[in-house]
Design a protein around this motif. Structure first.
Motif, PDB file in Angstrom:
ATOM      1  N   GLY A 103     -29.572 -65.176  41.005  1.00  0.00           N
ATOM      2  CA  GLY A 103     -28.179 -64.899  41.312  1.00  0.00           C
ATOM      3  C   GLY A 103     -27.281 -65.885  40.582  1.00  0.00           C
ATOM      4  N   VAL A 104     -26.218 -65.371  39.953  1.00  0.00           N
ATOM      5  CA  VAL A 104     -25.298 -66.214  39.187  1.00  0.00           C
ATOM      6  C   VAL A 104     -23.886 -65.998  39.718  1.00  0.00           C
ATOM      7  N   CYS A 105     -23.232 -67.083  40.145  1.00  0.00           N
ATOM      8  CA  CYS A 105     -21.879 -67.003  40.693  1.00  0.00           C
ATOM      9  C   CYS A 105     -20.858 -67.516  39.678  1.00  0.00           C
ATOM     10  N   GLY A 106     -19.573 -67.286  39.974  1.00  0.00           N
ATOM     11  CA  GLY A 106     -18.502 -67.638  39.057  1.00  0.00           C
ATOM     12  C   GLY A 106     -18.227 -69.127  39.021  1.00  0.00           C
ATOM     13  N   SER A 107     -18.804 -69.812  38.056  1.00  0.00           N
ATOM     14  CA  SER A 107     -18.656 -71.257  37.908  1.00  0.00           C
ATOM     15  C   SER A 107     -18.817 -71.597  36.443  1.00  0.00           C
ATOM     16  N   ILE A 108     -18.178 -72.682  36.016  1.00  0.00           N
ATOM     17  CA  ILE A 108     -18.377 -73.140  34.644  1.00  0.00           C
ATOM     18  C   ILE A 108     -19.847 -73.469  34.394  1.00  0.00           C
ATOM     19  N   ALA A 109     -20.567 -73.796  35.464  1.00  0.00           N
ATOM     20  CA  ALA A 109     -21.992 -74.133  35.325  1.00  0.00           C
ATOM     21  C   ALA A 109     -22.857 -72.913  35.044  1.00  0.00           C
ATOM     22  N   SER A 110     -22.260 -71.714  35.062  1.00  0.00           N
ATOM     23  CA  SER A 110     -23.074 -70.514  34.841  1.00  0.00           C
ATOM     24  C   SER A 110     -23.666 -70.467  33.435  1.00  0.00           C
TER      25      SER A 110
ATOM     26  N   LYS B 160     -34.911 -60.900  36.914  1.00  0.00           N
ATOM     27  CA  LYS B 160     -33.796 -59.957  37.005  1.00  0.00           C
ATOM     28  C   LYS B 160     -32.577 -60.731  37.508  1.00  0.00           C
ATOM     29  N   VAL B 161     -31.447 -60.520  36.846  1.00  0.00           N
ATOM     30  CA  VAL B 161     -30.247 -61.292  37.129  1.00  0.00           C
ATOM     31  C   VAL B 161     -29.232 -60.444  37.888  1.00  0.00           C
ATOM     32  N   ILE B 162     -28.674 -61.033  38.956  1.00  0.00           N
ATOM     33  CA  ILE B 162     -27.576 -60.421  39.710  1.00  0.00           C
ATOM     34  C   ILE B 162     -26.364 -61.334  39.554  1.00  0.00           C
ATOM     35  N   MET B 163     -25.262 -60.792  39.037  1.00  0.00           N
ATOM     36  CA  MET B 163     -24.056 -61.581  38.803  1.00  0.00           C
ATOM     37  C   MET B 163     -22.938 -61.133  39.735  1.00  0.00           C
ATOM     38  N   THR B 164     -22.150 -62.096  40.206  1.00  0.00           N
ATOM     39  CA  THR B 164     -20.913 -61.718  40.874  1.00  0.00           C
ATOM     40  C   THR B 164     -19.902 -61.315  39.803  1.00  0.00           C
ATOM     41  N   GLN B 165     -18.841 -60.636  40.205  1.00  0.00           N
ATOM     42  CA  GLN B 165     -17.832 -60.225  39.234  1.00  0.00           C
ATOM     43  C   GLN B 165     -17.198 -61.431  38.553  1.00  0.00           C
ATOM     44  N   ASP B 166     -16.929 -62.493  39.311  1.00  0.00           N
ATOM     45  CA  ASP B 166     -16.344 -63.688  38.701  1.00  0.00           C
ATOM     46  C   ASP B 166     -17.272 -64.311  37.668  1.00  0.00           C
ATOM     47  N   ALA B 167     -18.582 -64.220  37.902  1.00  0.00           N
ATOM     48  CA  ALA B 167     -19.543 -64.810  36.949  1.00  0.00           C
ATOM     49  C   ALA B 167     -19.453 -64.151  35.585  1.00  0.00           C
ATOM     50  N   THR B 168     -19.112 -62.857  35.565  1.00  0.00           N
ATOM     51  CA  THR B 168     -19.062 -62.133  34.285  1.00  0.00           C
ATOM     52  C   THR B 168     -17.917 -62.627  33.400  1.00  0.00           C
ATOM     53  N   HIS B 169     -16.966 -63.387  33.953  1.00  0.00           N
ATOM     54  CA  HIS B 169     -15.886 -63.951  33.144  1.00  0.00           C
ATOM     55  C   HIS B 169     -16.339 -65.206  32.399  1.00  0.00           C
ATOM     56  N   PHE B 170     -17.424 -65.813  32.854  1.00  0.00           N
ATOM     57  CA  PHE B 170     -17.917 -67.041  32.233  1.00  0.00           C
ATOM     58  C   PHE B 170     -19.007 -66.751  31.204  1.00  0.00           C
ATOM     59  N   VAL B 171     -19.950 -65.888  31.559  1.00  0.00           N
ATOM     60  CA  VAL B 171     -21.045 -65.503  30.663  1.00  0.00           C
ATOM     61  C   VAL B 171     -21.203 -63.991  30.767  1.00  0.00           C
ATOM     62  N   THR B 172     -21.388 -63.322  29.647  1.00  0.00           N
ATOM     63  CA  THR B 172     -21.465 -61.857  29.678  1.00  0.00           C
ATOM     64  C   THR B 172     -22.816 -61.388  30.222  1.00  0.00           C
TER      65      THR B 172
ATOM     66  N   MET C 126     -36.073 -65.694  45.388  1.00  0.00           N
ATOM     67  CA  MET C 126     -34.703 -65.546  44.907  1.00  0.00           C
ATOM     68  C   MET C 126     -34.135 -66.935  44.640  1.00  0.00           C
ATOM     69  N   LEU C 127     -33.439 -67.068  43.517  1.00  0.00           N
ATOM     70  CA  LEU C 127     -32.805 -68.325  43.136  1.00  0.00           C
ATOM     71  C   LEU C 127     -31.340 -68.044  42.818  1.00  0.00           C
ATOM     72  N   ILE C 128     -30.432 -68.724  43.467  1.00  0.00           N
ATOM     73  CA  ILE C 128     -28.999 -68.571  43.188  1.00  0.00           C
ATOM     74  C   ILE C 128     -28.524 -69.859  42.536  1.00  0.00           C
ATOM     75  N   ALA C 129     -28.209 -69.768  41.241  1.00  0.00           N
ATOM     76  CA  ALA C 129     -27.855 -70.959  40.463  1.00  0.00           C
ATOM     77  C   ALA C 129     -26.943 -70.563  39.307  1.00  0.00           C
ATOM     78  N   PRO C 130     -25.672 -70.964  39.336  1.00  0.00           N
ATOM     79  CA  PRO C 130     -25.052 -71.797  40.364  1.00  0.00           C
ATOM     80  C   PRO C 130     -24.631 -70.967  41.571  1.00  0.00           C
ATOM     81  N   ILE C 131     -24.513 -71.644  42.704  1.00  0.00           N
ATOM     82  CA  ILE C 131     -23.917 -71.021  43.880  1.00  0.00           C
ATOM     83  C   ILE C 131     -22.626 -71.788  44.187  1.00  0.00           C
ATOM     84  N   THR C 132     -21.555 -71.059  44.384  1.00  0.00           N
ATOM     85  CA  THR C 132     -20.241 -71.671  44.621  1.00  0.00           C
ATOM     86  C   THR C 132     -19.999 -71.876  46.115  1.00  0.00           C
TER      87      THR C 132
END
Length: 398
Positions: free
Chosen positions: A10-17, A35-47, A84-90
């Motif tokens: 899991g990838v959250c919206g952070s500069i650390a993404s 398999k990667v699951i991104m939040t919508q905010d995460a897609t603004h940092f990395v595609t 499951m690994l969530i990194a980064p988690i906000t």
């Protein structure tokens, strides 16, 4: 330890993404299926394309695929994963998961997950230290989720303190250690030999055999995956180890292998003697290259030291000794004779008569016989699968 593991990242919206892209590559390189699951905010940092390319799997960020309306089933994703690994988690996602909120695909998958969950926080110093965030982190940990603690250092705000997401290499090491605690051979020390030996005739030529080392290397990798502390003594081989935890000792001749094995033997619980050690060596090694002569050329040979027999003589009751027998005729009879004569606990028999077995190839067909003459014959398999069968047989015996 991550070989073959199914991981939801899991990838959250952070500069650390951006670190999560490096982490994805490391996990895939370690043999995991990611398999990667991104939040919508995460897609603004990395595609999503970046993660899809690195993971070699589709990336999930919404409940529905926009083009087809097909459902991204959060329950199936949760059931698929080994962990499951969530990194980064906000701070925002920590709060959602801690309090059971479910307003995106990542939180829905988390709430459906029965597998272990790891999380690596990333946020600014003051945010990280806020009592509300610390309370939510404690809640997540109370659910048996494992925190990979943030590091101390310079933060995106310019402040210096705790809050940086752990580095990808540190997260990888944490996962390997955490998963290793439940491995069946954790704490066992295993000594394995592999490959051929080269017995020099002169500085240019040698007597050797066709062993590639593939089988022994596969056995070493499998024992390491199951948590054992592995030492591999290898004759000349082009094979490369993937598991960084395996200690490798390179030798060339039968004499060098004899001394290395005897030095390591007392400290090990399990010995797998897979190397194709030469039975004979030249009595004299010419100091210079021997020139071609029109007459016959005779090399006088002498026996090498029998490593397996010497180990059988000194083996303790708490040690397991496994030998290999590659035969061309009366295979089982010769294998049992070797098992008894050399005081082995198991012997692994394969025959050059079996198509796909033996040196150089990627497959093997074996029969395992124990000291009570109980035997089990396996069909032709890849050497990686054969290694699993050998490892499982020893683990069951233990």
């Amino acid at each position: 330890m991550l070989e073959g593991k199914k991981i939801l990242l899991g990838v959250c919206g952070s500069i650390a993404s951006y670190k999560s892209a490096i982490l994805t590559r490391l996990l895939v390189k370690a043999g995991a299926d990611v398999k990667v699951i991104m939040t919508q905010d995460a897609t603004h940092f990395v595609t999503p394309l970046t993660f899809s390319t690195l993971s070699k799997n589709p990336v999930f960020s919404t409940y529905f695929k926009a083009d087809s309306g097909e459902w991204n089933n959060h329950v199936e994703l949760a059931l698929w994963a080994d962990f499951m690994l969530i990194a980064p988690i906000t701070a925002n996602t920590i709060a959602k998961l801690a309090n059971g909120h479910c307003d995106n695909l990542l939180s829905a998958v988390y709430l459906s997950a029965k597998c272990p969950v790891f999380f690596a926080p990333a946020m600014d110093l003051d945010m990280w230290l806020h009592p509300a965030v610390q309370r939510n982190v404690s809640l997540l940990e109370s659910y048996k989720n494992k925190q990979i603690k943030p590091a101390y250092g310079e933060l995106a705000s310019g402040l210096v303190g705790e809050g940086r997401m752990a580095e990808p290499e540190e997260i990888l090491a944490y996962l390997q250690q955490a998963l290793g605690t439940d491995l069946p051979l954790k704490g066992k020390r295993v000594l394995i030999t592999a490959g051929p030996t080269y017995e020099s005739i002169d500085p240019v030529r040698f007597i050797g055999n066709h062993s590639s080392g593939k089988m022994g290397f596969a056995i070493a990798e499998e024992f390491a995956r199951r948590g054992a502390q592995v030492t591999l003594i290898s004759g000349p081989s082009s094979q490369v180890l993937r598991a960084p935890s395996i200690r490798r000792i390179d030798v060339s001749s039968a004499e060098e292998m004899y001394h290395s094995v005897h030095q390591e033997f007392p400290e090990n619980d399990i010995m797998i003697m897979n190397a194709a050690v030469a039975d004979y060596r030249p009595k004299q090694v010419a100091p210079e290259k021997i020139k071609k002569s029109p007459s016959e050329f005779v090399i006088e040979l002498v026996k090498t030291k029998d490593i397996l027999s010497s180990l059988g003589e000194m083996k303790r009751d708490d040690q397991i000794l496994v030998g290999f027998a590659l035969e061309t005729n009366n295979e089982e009879e010769h294998a049992i004779a070797k098992l008894n004569k050399k005081n082995l606990d198991f012997i692994v028999l394969n025959s050059l008569k079996d198509e796909g077995a033996g040196f150089q190839g990627d497959t093997n067909k074996i029969t395992i016989i124990d000291r009570h003459l109980r035997k089990e014959t396996f069909p032709l398999k890849s050497k990686e699968e054969v290694a699993k069968d050998i490892c499982s047989k020893i683990a069951d015996y233990l």
